[in-house]
Enzyme design. Structure first.
Site, PDB file in Angstrom:
ATOM      1  N   GLY A 191      -9.137   1.619  -5.604  1.00  0.00           N
ATOM      2  CA  GLY A 191      -9.005   1.707  -6.600  1.00  0.00           C
ATOM      3  C   GLY A 191      -7.888   3.016  -7.767  1.00  0.00           C
TER       4      GLY A 191
ATOM      5  N   LYS B  22      -5.220  10.380  -6.131  1.00  0.00           N
ATOM      6  CA  LYS B  22      -5.926  11.521  -5.645  1.00  0.00           C
ATOM      7  C   LYS B  22      -4.303  12.835  -5.259  1.00  0.00           C
ATOM      8  CE  LYS B  22      -7.071   9.741  -1.935  1.00  0.00           C
ATOM      9  NZ  LYS B  22      -8.146  10.500  -0.592  1.00  0.00           N
TER      10      LYS B  22
ATOM     11  N   ASN C 201       1.175  -1.088   0.134  1.00  0.00           N
ATOM     12  CA  ASN C 201      -0.037  -0.400   0.217  1.00  0.00           C
ATOM     13  C   ASN C 201       0.841   1.563  -0.255  1.00  0.00           C
ATOM     14  OD1 ASN C 201       0.716   0.301   2.528  1.00  0.00           O
ATOM     15  ND2 ASN C 201      -0.922  -0.145   3.440  1.00  0.00           N
ATOM     16  N   ILE C 202       0.134   2.483  -0.212  1.00  0.00           N
ATOM     17  CA  ILE C 202       1.137   3.464   0.142  1.00  0.00           C
ATOM     18  C   ILE C 202       1.734   3.933   0.828  1.00  0.00           C
ATOM     19  CG2 ILE C 202      -0.841   5.110  -1.864  1.00  0.00           C
ATOM     20  CD1 ILE C 202      -1.838   6.324   1.250  1.00  0.00           C
TER      21      ILE C 202
ATOM     22  N   CYS D  15      -8.056  -2.970  -6.624  1.00  0.00           N
ATOM     23  CA  CYS D  15      -7.582  -2.698  -5.007  1.00  0.00           C
ATOM     24  C   CYS D  15      -8.205  -2.510  -4.030  1.00  0.00           C
ATOM     25  CB  CYS D  15      -5.989  -2.097  -5.560  1.00  0.00           C
ATOM     26  SG  CYS D  15      -6.522  -0.028  -5.539  1.00  0.00           S
ATOM     27  N   SER D  16      -8.187  -1.336  -3.271  1.00  0.00           N
ATOM     28  CA  SER D  16      -8.755  -0.813  -2.262  1.00  0.00           C
ATOM     29  C   SER D  16      -9.717   0.017  -3.040  1.00  0.00           C
ATOM     30  CB  SER D  16      -8.552  -0.006  -1.024  1.00  0.00           C
ATOM     31  OG  SER D  16      -7.476  -1.152  -0.360  1.00  0.00           O
TER      32      SER D  16
ATOM     33  N   ARG E  33      -2.938   1.591  -7.075  1.00  0.00           N
ATOM     34  CA  ARG E  33      -2.373   0.310  -7.752  1.00  0.00           C
ATOM     35  C   ARG E  33      -3.076  -0.006  -8.450  1.00  0.00           C
ATOM     36  NH1 ARG E  33      -1.948  -2.426  -1.864  1.00  0.00           N
ATOM     37  NH2 ARG E  33      -3.626  -1.038  -1.210  1.00  0.00           N
TER      38      ARG E  33
END
Lengths: 520, 801
Positions: free
Chosen positions: A346, A385, A282-283, A343-344, A349
């Site tokens: 979208g 974002k 993740n980020i 992903c979560s 990733r």
């Protein structure tokens, strides 16, 4: 000595202040000189024998700190410490008299973080004019038409024209022909933030499609949604793929953990579908990885155990996973099978995977204009974002939402250009320029989190597009080795044997690197 | 020509292909299979119905044929051809599947059923019948033959023969001698002349005084002379018969001094910087009583030969560089991770494994040290003595790298080849021992020459337009070490060469006629190995051509440089010991001199620590401050690089790379299909070829009436063969193209990279890397993408068709 002579101010750029101070260069030591601050940049020129200039767009600054107190010892220990988003950091020392640094600290904070001070970003003040309007590079309908859409299996819908279905999606979407507007609304209720599966790219000859979305809202109780299941079935049927492949970019552990917050992944109830996890982190993991990388390259390159230090940052390993994931997507699609990516939410990733797979599959995106379209489409219009990930004009440097996801994508593209030096029309200077202006706030392109926000803030009418600037001297960004090959699918080798650190980007501040190697 | 079907990516785990094709294994071909033999080559042993393993354990891609051991090679002949996409540059001395015995590093016999394994040496017994043999090659290939259908006794005999014949007891048994002997006695007319002094290349061999004279003139080394005291090798057994010394030293003195040096290796001149500074090399002085006096005299003589009486600096290589054994061990480790270990398992720790091999560390150390020498010559305007115990190993690497960095002449093909002659072959590098051709002592084996080539590659990688030749050339040169036919790599020095040749003639009872000479060709006679067309693989299409000659009519021209600075003051401020340098004239105390980096515990030489103390205020963020030579380098880096001027390598570890073409060319998983740097070479070559064609057409139209095309007139038209003049045109304009890749035709966009191009080009992993543990790896993918079996010949044929 007039510093203004050394720097060509941009139209709309205005001088704010200047001051004599000492730049603590990590390479040449303390250098006396003058700093000059405008509403766009910080410019420093040494007045000593060592000729040195710094030209830093204020947008790259992530943090300004005071170092040393009134009581601190040593002449160079009282001043300012400036951390940048582009790998470097700058230290300035001031005389310890009065409150010499207070003014400059406040000015810097105000102009580097205008949004935190209710000031406009520089792109809204810029008066730059270019011949070509970069805002018209990407026309969604035209791009769909290029892909052969709409057709009897896919239709264009304007259901989101007021951003009511999904406020982080673009207004124009391509969806399976047989899915009604009502279906779309019902699916939106079951997908995180209403980000329903929509088409990103379709292969003309076999109609295999890449669709992207966010995670289904399965939750702890393992909720099912017939509409979502049916919608994916409709999607599968568009080209008769026997088994729809759903790529979940996350590691399976993370996907499971997401159930706790209402998310999750597609289960066995989705018939004629298979789910594959791509193990991309993740980020937060990516942010920490780049931080570690920075530690070993700036200011000096870790010399004694370079390779193992590089390995321990895991940066290249993450690059490898992202590329390997995109290869799997491209492989499925070129084999005629449709895929769904998420992903979560979208927008991180998923954007990486869809845009990289499209770059592998469609040679159009390997041209200069095609690449710009790819960024506009998969990243900007689908709501990566940028504002949160980069933190434009925001002083909150420790914001957990910040992450170099887009940098990582550009790095992946660079890796591909290294492995296929003749396949891309653009060169690495373009990639570096894109990254420079990802932070600079000179252009409106990367501002805000999604299309609806950009519309609200009138980005198109009030700011200049980065692509206007690029096209004003596009020959600088062209690859002399480019040999167009339409229809060829590029499969890079996602192996540590071939991945390398993009030194001319990450290590560009080191004075031991030849200046001409830099393109900025 | 090819149908475009993209190869699949590498992420999958592929299942092993279906069991062996039943028909194939039941009816192996029974047609007559014969080895192609060179003059003097004889078959020692052979066995039929052997399977050459291509993919996984047993696969339908395997080839059936005969395995033959000759006195030159391990040959595999087959009537079958793989239907695989494969491009492998072909060697005129070797067949498609052949391996020279000198290239075989280890012969491992395996009996699967009994679970037995044995590494075969010379004259050994084998107590089991081998079910397969694996040949580990010096060029990193791993080739596997299976005997499941072969006669057990025959198989055993061939294995023993390979093991035995790959370890010749005497240099005379190396195949090159057999070849030239047979050619001479049988006066075969195969176009490969036996009695020829130079081998027909333009490369100076530095075996005669005139080559040295020319080099003295070229570099403007006025105060240096060729001396012939060693004619007949009366003074030193390892120096060449002719070498260059300060003009002020008389032959008499030299004879007298020689005894005091290890191996009687007097100080010899390598090269002169345009500013008059000289690069020299010498062995240790073994007589401690004479040391100081001799040092003094040598240095005085060198100073006298400097036009500005520049200082002399000594570089103690043994102290500052890794030993030959360390270099060898490093390559062994690197080989392990590159070709032996399973690909996927090594991925995660790849970077640290490369680091642990220390290979890149050593590459960097040698480059760094060479840069320091360049700094002394260029920045301090002082002469340098490279000192090493025997002066025949590390100094070969350093002296040649220094010359490549400073003198663009050595970045041309003939200049580079001359450099290898001058600094390696004639300087007495023990190629025989370092290559371990006789496999006598592993302790003596060391890949110093490969290390040197890797260093050159690093420079090439950083300055792609500065070299006339390509990385393919470097790889093919390295591979030639294992073809024991060339004088270049077979001896421990010029005397050893002469003695061996003498013994050979005596043993063979050959009496040469007047003016007749019998010698092994140097590797520089590339037509021995490669077709003219394939030799075009050497040419770098983006080479920035030659500048004005280096010295003209004896007048020295300086290299093009951005600016010249003298750096002497900076170095003098620091004690020489700490920079790893000792200035002999100032008589550095030995204790301090030993302070340099000793041995190597995985670290690189530390930089000047005194400067650290002095400048610590100024360098707050740097834990290791710059030394003067680094400042010199940084100053140089701040300007633009001139490909025909001084070149300094970027030494940050982040800027040194693994030489993928060489180290990974056999690894199927690492192949980038239709990718890799060669695709850029392909694109530029086509452009270069188009320019060549246009230029030659221009010449034809502009040229004198005699050479213009008679029936010409009208607009220029591209001829189908890529612009060659139409029949009937006089030849002057029709020089063969320098480019391997040619533009299809003029006025049309260049074709995309052909399918056979890959990051391994012109080498192929197919059939060259069969790891014993290779099960279900992407080799099968490579094989499945299968279309054509290409060689340079079929390509050439395809082009004319």
């Amino acid at each position: 000595m007039d510093l203004l002579a050394d720097v060509a101010l941009l139209p709309g750029e205005e001088r704010v202040t200047d001051k004599e101070l000492i730049y603590i260069c990590p390479f040449s030591g303390a250098l006396k000189g003058k700093v000059f601050i405008t509403n766009y940049r910080l410019f420093f020129k040494s007045t000593e024998a060592v000729a040195l200039t710094l030209d830093v767009p204020l947008g790259v600054i992530s943090r300004v700190e005071k170092m040393g107190g009134a009581s601190s010892r040593g002449e160079n220990s009282y001043g300012l410490d400036i951390t940048c988003k582009d790998m470097r950091s700058l230290r300035f020392a001031l005389k310890q008299e009065g409150h010499s640094r207070r003014d400059i600290f406040e000015i810097l904070s105000k102009y580097a973080f205008p949004l935190s001070h209710s000031q406009p970003l520089f792109s809204y003040l810029s008066q730059e004019k270019y011949e070509e309007n970069g805002w018209s590079i990407y026309k969604p309908l035209e791009e769909f038409r290029r892909q052969g859409l709409p057709n009897e299996r896919w239709r264009i819908t304007f259901i989101n024209k007021n951003y009511e279905l999904c406020d982080t999606y673009p207004t124009i979407l391509a969806v399976p022909y047989r899915a009604s507007e009502e279906d779309l609304r019902r699916v939106a209720a079951f997908r995180s933030r209403g980000r329903i599966p929509v088409l990103s790219w379709i292969q003309r000859d076999n109609q295999a499609a890449i669709a992207r979305c966010s995670q289904p809202l399965v939750g702890m109780s393992g909720k099912r949604n017939k509409d979502d299941e049916r919608y994916l079935e409709l999607l599968r049927e568009t080209n008769g793929t026997p088994k729809l492949t759903i790529f979940d970019a996350r590691p399976s552990v993370n996907a499971v953990a997401n159930k706790a917050t209402g998310g999750g992944y597609e289960g066995d109830e989705y018939q004629n579908a298979e789910l594959i996890f791509l193990d991309i982190h993740n980020i937060h993991v990516m942010r920490e990885s780049l931080k570690k990388l920075r530690d070993i390259v700036y200011p000096t390159v870790e010399e004694s155990h370079w390779l193992s230090s590089l390995e321990s940052t895991h940066w290249l390993e993450h690059i490898k996973l992202v590329l390997a994931g995109a290869i799997r997507v491209a492989d499925k699609v070129s084999g005629g099978k449709s895929v769904v990516l998420h992903c979560s939410d979208g927008w991180d990733r998923t954007a990486q995977l869809s845009s990289l797979a499209m770059l592998m599959l469609d040679s159009h995106y390997r041209t200069l204009r095609g690449f710009e379209v790819l960024i506009e489409k998969e990243w900007l219009s689908f709501g990566h974002k940028f504002a949160s990930r980069i933190g434009h004009g925001d002083k909150n440097h420790a914001d957990q939402d910040r992450s170099p996801i887009f940098v990582q994508f550009i790095d992946c593209v660079w890796q591909m250009t290294k492995q296929f030096p003749t396949a891309f029309e653009f060169n690495e200077r373009l990639l570096a320029t894109v990254l420079e202006h990802l932070y600079s706030c000179r252009f409106g392109t990367f501002l805000f989190n999604c299309e609806s926000m950009r519309e609200l803030n009138e980005v198109r009418s009030k700011t200049v597009s980065l692509w206007s600037y690029v096209h004003s001297s596009s020959t600088r960004y062209l690859n002399p080795f480019y040999t167009p090959e339409s229809g060829r699918v590029l499969y890079p080798v996602a192996s540590m044997r071939h991945l390398e650190l993009w030194v001319s980007y990450y290590i560009r501040w080191n004075p031991r690197i030849r200046q001409q190697d830099l393109w900025l | 020509m090819f149908t475009v079907r993209p190869l699949k990516p590498t992420f999958k785990s592929y299942l092993p292909p279906l069991q062996t094709d039943v028909k194939k294994s039941l009816h192996p071909p029974v047609k007559k299979l014969e080895a192609t033999l060179l003059p003097g080559e004889i078959v020692v042993n052979e066995v039929n119905f052997v399977r050459k393993c291509i993919g996984a354990e047993k696969s339908p891609d395997d080839l059936w044929g005969k395995l033959i051991c000759t006195n030159f090679k391990v040959s595999f002949v087959t009537h079958e051809a793989l239907a695989q996409p494969r491009f492998q540059v072909s060697n005129r001395l070797l067949g498609e599947h052949d391996i020279p015995l000198a290239c075989v590093d280890q012969v491992v016999t395996v009996n699967d059923a009994k679970g037995k394994k044995k590494v075969l040496g010379s004259n050994q017994k084998l107590k089991f019948n081998p079910s397969e043999v694996i040949l580990y090659c010096k060029d990193f290939r791993i080739v596997r033959f299976s005997f499941d259908e072969a006669g057990p006794e025959g198989a055993k005999k061939v294995c023993l023969a390979i093991a035995h014949y790959s370890r010749p007891a005497d240099p005379q048994l190396l195949f090159g001698f057999e070849l030239i002997g047979t050619r001479y006695l049988g006066s075969t007319e195969d176009g490969l002349n036996a009695a020829r002094p130079t081998g027909g290349s333009q490369t100076p061999l530095f075996a005669c005084s005139s080559d040295w004279d020319r080099e003295i003139k070229r570099t403007g080394a006025a105060e240096w002379r060729v001396c012939s005291v060693n004619q007949g090798y009366g003074v030193s057994p390892s120096l060449p018969e002719f070498f260059v010394v300060p003009a002020s030293l008389a032959d008499q003195d030299l004879r007298q001094y020689a005894e005091a040096f290890s191996g009687q290796r007097l100080p010899v001149w390598c090269w002169n910087h345009p500013n008059g500074s000289a690069l020299t090399r010498m062995a240790d002085i073994t007589d401690p009583l004479q040391q100081k006096r001799l040092d003094q005299r040598i240095c005085n003589a060198i100073i006298k030969s400097h036009p500005q009486r520049g200082d002399v600096h000594k570089a103690d290589l043994d102290k500052n560089l890794p030993s030959i054994q360390e270099v060898h061990n490093s390559l062994v480790r690197l080989r392990h991770i590159c070709v032996m270990d399973p690909f996927e398992e090594t991925e995660e720790k790849w970077l640290s494994s490369v680091e642990n091999s220390q290979w890149l560390d050593y590459v960097r150390t040698f480059l760094k040290h060479s840069c320091d020498v360049v700094y002394i010559l260029e920045g301090l305007n002082a002469s340098v003595i490279l000192q090493e115990e025997e002066g025949r190993d590390l100094s070969c690497v350093v002296s040649s790298l220094v010359q490549i960095m400073v003198d663009p002449h050595f970045r041309s093909l003939s200049g580079f080849q001359g450099l290898v002659q001058k600094e390696w072959v004639m300087a007495g590098h023990r190629f025989l021992d370092r290559c371990n051709h006789l496999k006598k002592s592993d302790k003596e084996e060391s890949p110093l020459f490969l290390l040197f080539l890797d260093c050159v590659w690093q420079l090439m990688n950083q300055y792609p337009s500065a070299f006339e030749f390509t990385e393919t050339y470097l790889a093919l040169l390295s591979d030639s070490m294992w073809v024991p036919v060339f004088s270049t790599f077979l001896f421990n020095g010029p005397k050893h060469h002469a003695d061996t040749m003498h013994d050979f003639l005596e043993d063979k009872k050959i009496t040469l006629g007047e003016g007749e000479e019998l010698c092994l060709p140097p590797v520089w006679d590339w037509s021995q190995q490669l077709s003219v067309r394939d030799q075009a693989l050497f040419n770098n299409p983006i080479y920035v051509g030659k500048a004005a000659p280096y010295a003209h009519n004896g007048a020295v021209k300086s290299f093009r440089r951005t600016k010249h600075k003298t750096w002497s003051s900076t170095l003098r401020g620091a004690p020489p010991s700490q920079t790893g340098w000792s200035s002999t004239l100032r008589g550095t105390p030995p204790a301090l001199a030993r302070n340099g980096l000793q041995g190597s515990q995985g670290t690189l030489p530390r930089r000047n620590s005194l400067a650290a103390q002095l400048k610590s205020d100024l360098f707050p963020a740097r834990d290791v401050p710059e030394g003067p030579s680094e400042r010199f380098a940084r100053d140089w880096f701040s300007g633009p690089a001139d490909p025909q001027g001084l070149l300094l390598p970027q030494l940050l570890p982040s800027h040194l790379a693994l030489w993928r073409l060489y180290f990974l060319r056999w690894v199927p998983e690492a192949v980038i299909p239709r990718g890799g740097p060669v695709t850029a070479v392909h694109a530029v070559s086509q452009l270069a070829h188009e320019i060549e064609t246009l230029q030659s057409q221009l010449r034809r139209y502009k040229g004198p009436a005699s050479s213009s095309s008679p029936g010409g007139g009208g607009t220029p038209r591209a001829s189908p063969d890529g612009g060659r003049p139409p029949p009937g045109t006089p030849p002057p304009a029709a020089e063969p193209s320098r480019m391997f890749f040619k533009a299809g035709s003029l006025y049309e966009p260049s074709p995309p990279p052909p399918e056979f191009l890959s990051s391994s080009f012109p080498f192929s992993p197919v059939g060259n890397l069969c790891r014993p543990n290779l099960r279900g790896t992407p080799i099968s993918k490579l094989l499945n993408g299968a279309k054509t079996w290409l060689s340079t010949e079929t390509l050439a044929a395809g082009e004319t068709a």
